[in-house]
Design a protein around this motif. Structure first.
Motif, PDB file in Angstrom:
ATOM      1  N   LEU A  54       0.814  -1.222   0.000  1.00 31.23           N
ATOM      2  CA  LEU A  54       0.000   0.000   0.000  1.00 31.23           C
ATOM      3  C   LEU A  54       0.844   1.267   0.000  1.00 31.23           C
ATOM      4  O   LEU A  54       0.300   2.367  -0.084  1.00 31.23           O
ATOM      5  CB  LEU A  54      -0.937  -0.003   1.205  1.00 31.23           C
ATOM      6  CG  LEU A  54      -1.951  -1.149   1.238  1.00 31.23           C
ATOM      7  CD1 LEU A  54      -2.787  -1.074   2.507  1.00 31.23           C
ATOM      8  CD2 LEU A  54      -2.839  -1.124   0.008  1.00 31.23           C
ATOM      9  N   VAL A  60      -9.564   3.337   2.426  1.00 36.75           N
ATOM     10  CA  VAL A  60     -10.134   2.342   1.519  1.00 36.75           C
ATOM     11  C   VAL A  60      -9.833   2.663   0.060  1.00 36.75           C
ATOM     12  O   VAL A  60      -9.942   1.803  -0.803  1.00 36.75           O
ATOM     13  CB  VAL A  60     -11.652   2.172   1.728  1.00 36.75           C
ATOM     14  CG1 VAL A  60     -11.953   1.567   3.076  1.00 36.75           C
ATOM     15  CG2 VAL A  60     -12.389   3.465   1.520  1.00 36.75           C
ATOM     16  N   ASP A  62      -6.905   3.288  -1.017  1.00 37.88           N
ATOM     17  CA  ASP A  62      -5.577   2.734  -1.288  1.00 37.88           C
ATOM     18  C   ASP A  62      -5.727   1.227  -1.390  1.00 37.88           C
ATOM     19  O   ASP A  62      -5.979   0.550  -0.389  1.00 37.88           O
ATOM     20  CB  ASP A  62      -4.607   3.098  -0.157  1.00 37.88           C
ATOM     21  CG  ASP A  62      -4.520   4.593   0.050  1.00 37.88           C
ATOM     22  OD1 ASP A  62      -4.312   5.316  -0.943  1.00 37.88           O
ATOM     23  OD2 ASP A  62      -4.677   5.038   1.202  1.00 37.88           O
ATOM     24  N   ARG A  63      -5.577   0.681  -2.610  1.00 42.10           N
ATOM     25  CA  ARG A  63      -5.825  -0.748  -2.819  1.00 42.10           C
ATOM     26  C   ARG A  63      -4.796  -1.348  -3.773  1.00 42.10           C
ATOM     27  O   ARG A  63      -4.459  -0.756  -4.787  1.00 42.10           O
ATOM     28  CB  ARG A  63      -7.206  -0.977  -3.427  1.00 42.10           C
ATOM     29  CG  ARG A  63      -8.328  -0.495  -2.575  1.00 42.10           C
ATOM     30  CD  ARG A  63      -9.648  -0.770  -3.259  1.00 42.10           C
ATOM     31  NE  ARG A  63     -10.726  -0.169  -2.504  1.00 42.10           N
ATOM     32  CZ  ARG A  63     -11.844   0.269  -3.036  1.00 42.10           C
ATOM     33  NH1 ARG A  63     -12.042   0.156  -4.325  1.00 42.10           N
ATOM     34  NH2 ARG A  63     -12.778   0.792  -2.287  1.00 42.10           N
ATOM     35  N   HIS A  95     -12.065  -9.512  -3.287  1.00 41.52           N
ATOM     36  CA  HIS A  95     -12.346  -8.393  -4.193  1.00 41.52           C
ATOM     37  C   HIS A  95     -13.393  -8.864  -5.210  1.00 41.52           C
ATOM     38  O   HIS A  95     -13.154  -9.801  -5.958  1.00 41.52           O
ATOM     39  CB  HIS A  95     -11.073  -7.967  -4.913  1.00 41.52           C
ATOM     40  CG  HIS A  95     -11.299  -6.901  -5.934  1.00 41.52           C
ATOM     41  ND1 HIS A  95     -11.540  -5.597  -5.580  1.00 41.52           N
ATOM     42  CD2 HIS A  95     -11.343  -6.955  -7.269  1.00 41.52           C
ATOM     43  CE1 HIS A  95     -11.711  -4.879  -6.685  1.00 41.52           C
ATOM     44  NE2 HIS A  95     -11.598  -5.689  -7.715  1.00 41.52           N
ATOM     45  N   SER A  98     -15.404  -4.367  -5.227  1.00 47.29           N
ATOM     46  CA  SER A  98     -14.991  -3.560  -4.084  1.00 47.29           C
ATOM     47  C   SER A  98     -14.411  -4.549  -3.077  1.00 47.29           C
ATOM     48  O   SER A  98     -14.500  -5.760  -3.262  1.00 47.29           O
ATOM     49  CB  SER A  98     -16.173  -2.808  -3.470  1.00 47.29           C
ATOM     50  OG  SER A  98     -17.114  -3.719  -2.950  1.00 47.29           O
ATOM     51  N   GLU A  99     -13.786  -4.062  -2.044  1.00 44.15           N
ATOM     52  CA  GLU A  99     -13.242  -4.975  -1.040  1.00 44.15           C
ATOM     53  C   GLU A  99     -14.316  -5.281  -0.016  1.00 44.15           C
ATOM     54  O   GLU A  99     -15.097  -4.425   0.350  1.00 44.15           O
ATOM     55  CB  GLU A  99     -12.020  -4.355  -0.336  1.00 44.15           C
ATOM     56  CG  GLU A  99     -10.738  -4.532  -1.096  1.00 44.15           C
ATOM     57  CD  GLU A  99     -10.741  -3.844  -2.446  1.00 44.15           C
ATOM     58  OE1 GLU A  99     -10.413  -4.521  -3.425  1.00 44.15           O
ATOM     59  OE2 GLU A  99     -11.089  -2.679  -2.548  1.00 44.15           O
ATOM     60  N   THR A 102     -12.484  -9.366   5.185  1.00 42.46           N
ATOM     61  CA  THR A 102     -11.049  -9.502   5.442  1.00 42.46           C
ATOM     62  C   THR A 102     -10.775 -10.869   6.036  1.00 42.46           C
ATOM     63  O   THR A 102     -11.506 -11.348   6.894  1.00 42.46           O
ATOM     64  CB  THR A 102     -10.571  -8.417   6.439  1.00 42.46           C
ATOM     65  OG1 THR A 102     -10.841  -7.133   5.871  1.00 42.46           O
ATOM     66  CG2 THR A 102      -9.083  -8.542   6.713  1.00 42.46           C
ATOM     67  N   SER A 128      -6.389  -3.549   1.275  1.00 45.13           N
ATOM     68  CA  SER A 128      -6.940  -2.208   1.310  1.00 45.13           C
ATOM     69  C   SER A 128      -6.361  -1.451   2.495  1.00 45.13           C
ATOM     70  O   SER A 128      -6.009  -2.055   3.508  1.00 45.13           O
ATOM     71  CB  SER A 128      -8.466  -2.285   1.431  1.00 45.13           C
ATOM     72  OG  SER A 128      -9.032  -1.003   1.522  1.00 45.13           O
TER      73      SER A 128
END
Length: 169
Positions: A54, A60, A62-63, A95, A98-99, A102, A128
């Motif tokens: 990252l 969010v 930053d992916r 993914h 969208s993410e 987790t 993310s």
């Protein structure tokens, strides 16, 4: 008896994940991949190393994303085997455009699964900025996307989708 239904793996290269698209947003770098880096769960030297970075990103936006473009309706399941490369816990997110969920990656091979949302445009994994982790260095193998309400056993592919016939007794 465990009898599995007919299913098709929609990921074209389930073991060589270096062929998937590498995308980044915000401050993140595109993931780097190395094919045949380590021993996979099936005992072959086919696990892919993936490094998500990252570059200090913490939002969010930053992916770092590894994905295959795919268009799905509803009732799909994703699954992939993951393992940390350095023995410390790592993070990865599913993914699907969208993410979302987790997952924690440990130093043992583990198959993680995800119940996909309706109308997705991508299938993959990502890191993310909201994961509280700047770099995730993991091994991946056996990526599968199949239509159904649960994940079935792994269906290998090598350049196209593969359908496993329903098992009968």
């Amino acid at each position: 008896l465990l009898l599995e239904p007919e299913r098709r793996n929609l990921i074209e290269y389930s073991e060589d994940l270096t062929v998937l698209s590498k995308v980044s947003t915000g401050t993140a770098s595109s993931p780097s991949t190395t094919a045949n880096y380590a021993i996979a769960p099936d005992g072959t030297m086919t696990a892919t190393r993936v490094i998500f970075d990252l570059n200090g990103g913490t939002t969010v936006g930053d992916r770092s994303i590894l994905r295959q473009a795919i268009s799905l309706g509803d009732d799909y399941y994703f699954s992939i085997y993951v393992k940390s490369t350095n023995g410390t816990e790592q993070k990865v997110m599913w993914h699907d455009g969208s993410e979302t969920a987790t997952e924690t990656v440990t130093n043992e091979w583990k198959r993680i699964t995800y119940d996909a949302r309706v109308g997705i445009s991508n299938a993959g994994i990502a890191l993310s900025g909201d994961a509280n982790l700047d770099v995730s260095d993991i091994l991946v193998w056996g990526f599968q996307v199949e239509q159904g309400s649960y994940a079935t056993s792994y269906i290998p592919t090598n350049g196209g989708t593969v359908t496993r016939e329903a098992e009968t007794c």
